[in-house]
Design an enzyme around this catalytic site. Structure first.
Site, PDB file in Angstrom:
ATOM      1  N   GLY A   1      27.481  43.870  26.545  1.00 28.15           N
ATOM      2  CA  GLY A   1      28.928  43.900  27.131  1.00 28.15           C
ATOM      3  C   GLY A   1      29.250  42.576  27.415  1.00 28.15           C
ATOM      4  O   GLY A   1      28.517  41.582  27.904  1.00 28.15           O
ATOM      5  N   ASP A   2      30.635  42.334  27.843  1.00 23.36           N
ATOM      6  CA  ASP A   2      31.549  41.251  28.011  1.00 23.36           C
ATOM      7  C   ASP A   2      30.711  40.761  29.424  1.00 23.36           C
ATOM      8  O   ASP A   2      30.614  39.693  29.796  1.00 23.36           O
ATOM      9  CB  ASP A   2      32.853  41.614  27.993  1.00 23.36           C
ATOM     10  CG  ASP A   2      33.491  40.307  28.830  1.00 23.36           C
ATOM     11  OD1 ASP A   2      33.404  39.198  28.039  1.00 23.36           O
ATOM     12  OD2 ASP A   2      34.255  40.451  29.542  1.00 23.36           O
TER      13      ASP A   2
ATOM     14  N   LYS B   1      27.090  39.425  29.765  1.00 26.43           N
ATOM     15  CA  LYS B   1      27.013  38.329  29.136  1.00 26.43           C
ATOM     16  C   LYS B   1      27.598  37.048  30.013  1.00 26.43           C
ATOM     17  O   LYS B   1      26.995  36.163  30.091  1.00 26.43           O
ATOM     18  CB  LYS B   1      27.649  38.091  27.690  1.00 26.43           C
ATOM     19  CG  LYS B   1      26.986  38.878  26.737  1.00 26.43           C
ATOM     20  CD  LYS B   1      27.651  38.612  25.442  1.00 26.43           C
ATOM     21  CE  LYS B   1      27.787  39.876  24.597  1.00 26.43           C
ATOM     22  NZ  LYS B   1      28.559  39.817  23.432  1.00 26.43           N
TER      23      LYS B   1
ATOM     24  N   LYS C   1      33.401  48.308  39.261  1.00 23.22           N
ATOM     25  CA  LYS C   1      34.641  48.976  39.395  1.00 23.22           C
ATOM     26  C   LYS C   1      35.240  49.197  37.859  1.00 23.22           C
ATOM     27  O   LYS C   1      34.612  48.767  36.857  1.00 23.22           O
ATOM     28  CB  LYS C   1      35.764  48.300  40.058  1.00 23.22           C
ATOM     29  CG  LYS C   1      35.881  46.744  39.482  1.00 23.22           C
ATOM     30  CD  LYS C   1      36.988  45.848  39.817  1.00 23.22           C
ATOM     31  CE  LYS C   1      38.472  46.149  39.442  1.00 23.22           C
ATOM     32  NZ  LYS C   1      38.668  45.117  38.482  1.00 23.22           N
TER      33      LYS C   1
ATOM     34  N   TYR D   1      35.053  39.969  44.803  1.00 23.42           N
ATOM     35  CA  TYR D   1      35.572  39.256  45.489  1.00 23.42           C
ATOM     36  C   TYR D   1      34.899  39.071  47.113  1.00 23.42           C
ATOM     37  O   TYR D   1      35.109  38.082  47.265  1.00 23.42           O
ATOM     38  CB  TYR D   1      37.278  39.650  45.779  1.00 23.42           C
ATOM     39  CG  TYR D   1      37.790  38.874  44.705  1.00 23.42           C
ATOM     40  CD1 TYR D   1      37.705  38.952  43.409  1.00 23.42           C
ATOM     41  CD2 TYR D   1      38.837  38.034  45.221  1.00 23.42           C
ATOM     42  CE1 TYR D   1      38.233  38.237  42.563  1.00 23.42           C
ATOM     43  CE2 TYR D   1      39.592  37.135  44.251  1.00 23.42           C
ATOM     44  CZ  TYR D   1      39.158  37.451  43.110  1.00 23.42           C
ATOM     45  OH  TYR D   1      39.824  36.517  42.022  1.00 23.42           O
ATOM     46  N   LEU D   2      34.109  40.241  47.440  1.00 26.92           N
ATOM     47  CA  LEU D   2      33.577  40.012  48.612  1.00 26.92           C
ATOM     48  C   LEU D   2      32.260  39.261  48.578  1.00 26.92           C
ATOM     49  O   LEU D   2      31.863  38.651  49.720  1.00 26.92           O
ATOM     50  CB  LEU D   2      32.991  41.597  49.057  1.00 26.92           C
ATOM     51  CG  LEU D   2      34.052  42.442  49.502  1.00 26.92           C
ATOM     52  CD1 LEU D   2      33.696  43.750  49.899  1.00 26.92           C
ATOM     53  CD2 LEU D   2      34.808  41.936  50.813  1.00 26.92           C
TER      54      LEU D   2
ATOM     55  N   HIS E   1      40.373  44.149  45.502  1.00 30.15           N
ATOM     56  CA  HIS E   1      39.878  42.946  45.852  1.00 30.15           C
ATOM     57  C   HIS E   1      40.836  42.440  47.143  1.00 30.15           C
ATOM     58  O   HIS E   1      40.369  42.192  48.077  1.00 30.15           O
ATOM     59  CB  HIS E   1      40.008  42.049  44.741  1.00 30.15           C
ATOM     60  CG  HIS E   1      39.227  42.183  43.450  1.00 30.15           C
ATOM     61  ND1 HIS E   1      37.990  42.882  43.642  1.00 30.15           N
ATOM     62  CD2 HIS E   1      39.399  41.970  42.218  1.00 30.15           C
ATOM     63  CE1 HIS E   1      37.484  42.873  42.287  1.00 30.15           C
ATOM     64  NE2 HIS E   1      38.390  42.446  41.508  1.00 30.15           N
TER      65      HIS E   1
ATOM     66  N   ARG F   1      56.314  31.714  37.527  1.00 31.34           N
ATOM     67  CA  ARG F   1      55.914  32.287  38.756  1.00 31.34           C
ATOM     68  C   ARG F   1      56.127  33.804  39.144  1.00 31.34           C
ATOM     69  O   ARG F   1      56.023  34.042  40.316  1.00 31.34           O
ATOM     70  CB  ARG F   1      56.556  31.462  40.017  1.00 31.34           C
ATOM     71  CG  ARG F   1      56.119  29.997  39.896  1.00 31.34           C
ATOM     72  CD  ARG F   1      57.157  28.950  40.609  1.00 31.34           C
ATOM     73  NE  ARG F   1      56.758  27.453  40.510  1.00 31.34           N
ATOM     74  CZ  ARG F   1      55.805  27.041  41.445  1.00 31.34           C
ATOM     75  NH1 ARG F   1      55.342  27.487  42.316  1.00 31.34           N
ATOM     76  NH2 ARG F   1      55.571  25.977  40.965  1.00 31.34           N
TER      77      ARG F   1
END
Ligand SMILES: NC(=O)C1=CN([C@@H]2O[C@H](COP(=O)(O)OP(=O)(O)OC[C@H]3O[C@@H](n4cnc5c(N)ncnc54)[C@H](OP(=O)(O)O)[C@@H]3O)[C@@H](O)[C@H]2O)C=CC1
Ligand SMILES: O=C1O[C@H](COP(=O)(O)O)[C@@H](O)[C@H](O)[C@H]1O
Length: 579
Positions: A101-102, A105, A235, A266-267, A327, A555
Site C-alpha cells: 500500500g501507499d 511505500k 488511524k 504528528y506526535l 493530530h 485561504r
C-alpha cells in the site's frame, strides 16, 4: 562472541539519551554486550527503563522464559540466516501488513531504511511484508528500492546500505483473515529467527475494517512465543465514540493495552516533541503558560493539495476526523497539560487525558466547515473536491474546518484554543501560535497606533515546513527618535542544526521497538478525544450542514475569520507568508 543481554534491567537516564553511551546500571548488574561500532546504543536502556528490545513487564512474558530463551539462543548462535557472525541480542521482526500500500511505500519502508542506515535498528532485525498482492521477495525488494525516497538518498554508502537492508526484507502473501496464512507467516518467521529469542512488531498499514481480522490471526497464529509482540495501529481508530470503543474492545480480545501502539504521526514530529522541552526546560515560558498571560492559542494545519487519490477514504471521514480529532487535539493536549510527574509515558498521558476531559463540549456555533471547489489560476485549473471520481456527487464532507475550543480548568479558563485544518489551501503548513495579552499600561502604546493586537507578543512553533521557533517582539528601530518595529527572535532549525530532521515515522517506529509508549495514544485518551468530537460530528451530519465553499488554493472560507473575530482573535497565519 560478545555476551548477550540477560534478564537484568538497567534504568533509563533520559529518553533523549538513547543513542549515548552513558550507562546508569542498577542492580541487578548490567551484563554488557559491548561490541565496537555505532550500535552501542543497543547496550543502553530504552526510555521505558528496560534494555532495548527486552520485554516490558507488560509484554506478557516472565523473566524466566526470557532467561531460558537467551540461554537457548547462545547455543543456536549463527543459525540466524545472515552472514554476520557477530549477531547479538534477540531477533526483531517487523511485519508490515499492507506492504503493497501507499503508506508502506511512502513512509514505513523509508523510515525503516533510515533507521537501519543510521544504526538504530538492532543487529538481528528482519522486515517482512504481508499483503494479498502476489509478490516474491525480490519483487518486494524492487518495490521498496524504487520507492525509497527518503532523507538518506544522497548520503554516503546509501546504495551499499540499501543492498544490505534489502537482504533483510522478505515477503509473504496471504489473506488478512486467514489464520492459515498467518500460520505460514509464523513458520517463515521462525525459520528466519533460528530458535533465538524473538520479538515481533506488526505494523497495520491497512484499511481499518480489517484491523481486527489481522490482529486475531497474527495474535493466534504468529505472535512471538518467547519475546514480545506489539502491534502498531494506524488511524482511523473508529469514526466516533461507539465505533472506536468497539474497535478497542475487539483489539483487546487479542492484545493487552500495552501491546497496542496507536500511532499519531504528528506526535513524532520534531517540533511537537520539542513543545514540552521548550516549556518545561526554560524558566521563561512556563510562568507565562496560562490565562494570565496567554490571550489565545492557534493550532493550524493546511495542505496545498486536495484529496487527490484518497477521496474514497476521505469522504467517509472528513477533515475533522482526519486531522482535528487526532493530530491537532493531541498537540492541544500536550500544549495545555499540567507539568507531568515525570517524563514516563503514563505520567504524560495521564496529564493529557485530564486536559481532554476538562474540555467544554464543542458547540456547532463555534465551528465552521468548508469544502474546496474547482478554481482556475494562471491558465491552470484545479479540481473541486466533488470532481474527484472517488467522491460521491453532492458530498457534504468538509475538507476544511475551524473551531474554537475551551478548556474549563483553572489554568485555561476563558482562553480560546482555535484550530484550523484544511486541504487545497494556498500553502502547506502546520504551526502552533501563542498570542500573548497586551502589555498593561503600555508606555509605548502611542507608537503602535490604534491596533494594539499588532503589538502583542506571539510565539510561533512552526512544525513544518522549515521547522522554527520564533517569538515576535517589539523593538526599537535603531537611530534617533523612537520608532518601534515588530521583530522576530528566530530559531530556524536548518540554520542552527544542519542535520536533517528524521521523519516522524522513524521516531515512532523506534519508540515502538523500544517499548516507549509516550508518543502513542492510550485508549482513555482516545475515548476522551472521541467524546469531545462525536456529538459535534453527529450534529453536522444529522443536520446536513452545508460546507462553505472556498476556491482551491485560497485561504479558506471567510467564515473562519468571523469565528475568530467572535472570540476577539485574529488568525496569526494571515499576515505575510513568513509571519
Ligand atoms: N496513505 C497515507 O498517507 C496515510 C494512511 N494512513 C492510514 O494507514 C493505513 C494504510 O493506508 P494506505 O497505505 O494509504 O492504504 P491503502 O489503501 O494503500 O491500503 C493498504 C493495503 O491494504 C490492502 N487493501 C486495501 N483495501 C483493502 C480492502 N478493502 N480490503 C482488504 N485489503 C485492502 C491493499 O493490499 P493488498 O490488496 O495487496 O492486500 C493495500 O495495498 C490506513 O489505515 C490509513 O488510514 C494514515 C495516515 C496517512
Ligand atoms: O494523517 C494524515 O496526515 C496527512 C498529513 O501528514 P503530514 O505529515 O504530511 O503533514 C494528511 O495528508 C492525511 O490526510 C491525513 O490522513
Amino acid at each position: 562472541m560478545a555476551s548477550i543481554l540477560g534478564p537484568s534491567l538497567s534504568i533509563v537516564t533520559s529518553y533523549a539519551f538513547r543513542n549515548e553511551t552513558t550507562l546508569v546500571a542498577h542492580s541487578p548488574v548490567w551484563i554488557s554486550c559491548a561490541r565496537p561500532g555505532n550500535r552501542n546504543h543497543f547496550q543502553l536502556k530504552s526510555s521505558n527503563g528496560l534494555p532495548l528490545n527486552a520485554l516490558s513487564s507488560n509484554d506478557g512474558l516472565a523473566a524466566s522464559s526470557l532467561a531460558m530463551a537467551d540461554s537457548k539462543s547462545q547455543s543456536l548462535e549463527g543459525s540466524f540466516p545472515l552472514s554476520d557472525s557477530e549477531l547479538t541480542g534477540p531477533n526483531l521482526t517487523i511485519t508490515v501488513v499492507g506492504a503493497s500500500g501507499d503508506l508502506a511505500k511512502k513512509k514505513i519502508f523509508p523510515a525503516l531504511f533510515a533507521l537501519y542506515y543510521e544504526d538504530w535498528l538492532p543487529e538481528n532485525f528482519l522486515v517482512f511484508g504481508f499483503a494479498r498482492t502476489k509478490m516474491t521477495n525480490d519483487e518486494l525488494r524492487i518495490m521498496i528500492s524504487k520507492t525509497l525516497t527518503c532523507r538518506i538518498d544522497k548520503r554516503e554508502n546509501c546504495e551499499d546500505k540499501m543492498d544490505k537492508f534489502l537482504k533483510r526484507c522478505f515477503y509473504h502473501y496471504g489473506q488478512y483473515n486467514s489464520e492459515e496464512h498467518f500460520s505460514e507467516l509464523d513458520s517463515k518467521l521462525r525459520e528466519k529467527e533460528g530458535g533465538k529469542l524473538s520479538n515481533r512488531l506488526y505494523y497495520l498499514s491497512i484499511p481499518p475494517n480489517i484491523f481486527v481480522d489481522v490482529v486475531r490471526c497474527a495474535s493466534l497464529k504468529a505472535s512471538s512465543k518467547d519475546g514480545w509482540t506489539r502491534v502498531i495501529v494506524e488511524k482511523p481508530f473508529g469514526r466516533d465514540s461507539e465505533s472506536s470503543s468497539e474497535l478497542t474492545k475487539c483489539l483487546k480480545q487479542y492484545l493487552t493495552e500495552d501491546q497496542i501502539f496507536r500511532i499519531d504521526h504528528y506526535l513524532g514530529k520534531e517540533l511537537v516533541e520539542n513543545l514540552s522541552v521548550l516549556r518545561f526546560s526554560n524558566l521563561v515560558f512556563e510562568p507565562l503558560w496560562s490565562r494570565n498571560y496567554i490571550r489565545n492559542v492557534q493550532i493550524i494545519f493546511s495542505e496545498d493539495f486536495g484529496t487527490e487519490g484518497r477521496g474514497g477514504y476521505f469522504d467517509n471521514y472528513g477533515i475533522i476526523r482526519d486531522i482535528m480529532q487526532n493530530h491537532l487535539l493531541q498537540i492541544l493536549a500536550l500544549f495545555a497539560m499540567e507539568t507531568p510527574v515525570s517524563l514516563a509515558a503514563e505520567d504524560i498521558r495521564n496529564e493529557k487525558v485530564k486536559v481532554l476531559r476538562s474540555m467544554r463540549p464543542l458547540q456547532l456555533e463555534n465551528v465552521v466547515v468548508g469544502q474546496y471547489k474547482g478554481h482556475s489560476k494562471g491558465g491552470k485549473s484545479y479540481p473541486g473536491y466533488t470532481d474527484d471520481p472517488t467522491v460521491p456527487k453532492g458530498s457534504l464532507t468538509p475538507t476544511f474546518a475551524a473551531a474554537a475550543l475551551f478548556i474549563d480548568n483553572a489554568r485555561w479558563d476563558g482562553v480560546p484554543f482555535l484550530m484550523k485544518a484544511g486541504k487545497a489551501l494556498h500553502t502547506k503548513r502546520a504551526e502552533i501560535r501563542v498570542q500573548f495579552r497586551h502589555v498593561p499600561g503600555n508606555l509605548y502604546k502611542r507608537n503602535f497606533g490604534t491596533d494594539l493586537d499588532k503589538a502583542t507578543n506571539e510565539l510561533v512553533l512552526r512544525v513544518q515546513p522549515d521547522e522554527a521557533i520564533y517569538l515576535k517582539i517589539n523593538n526599537k528601530v535603531p537611530g534617533l527618535g523612537m520608532r518601534l518595529d515588530r521583530s522576530d527572535l528566530n530559531l530556524l532549525f536548518r540554520s542552527r542544526y544542519p542535520r536533517e530532521i528524521p521523519d516522524a515515522y522513524e521516531r515512532l517506529l523506534l519508540d515502538a521497538i523500544e517499548g516507549e509508549r509516550r508518543l502513542f495514544i492510550r485508549s482513555d485518551e482516545l475515548d476522551a478525544a472521541w467524546a469531545l468530537f462525536t456529538p459535534l460530528l453527529k450534529e453536522i451530519e444529522n443536520k446536513k450542514i452545508a460546507p462553505e465553499l472556498y476556491p482551491y488554493g485560497s485561504r479558506g472560507p471567510v467564515g473562519a475569520h468571523y469565528l475568530a473575530a467572535r472570540h476577539n482573535v485574529r488568525w496569526g497565519d494571515l499576515g505575510n507568508e513568513d509571519s
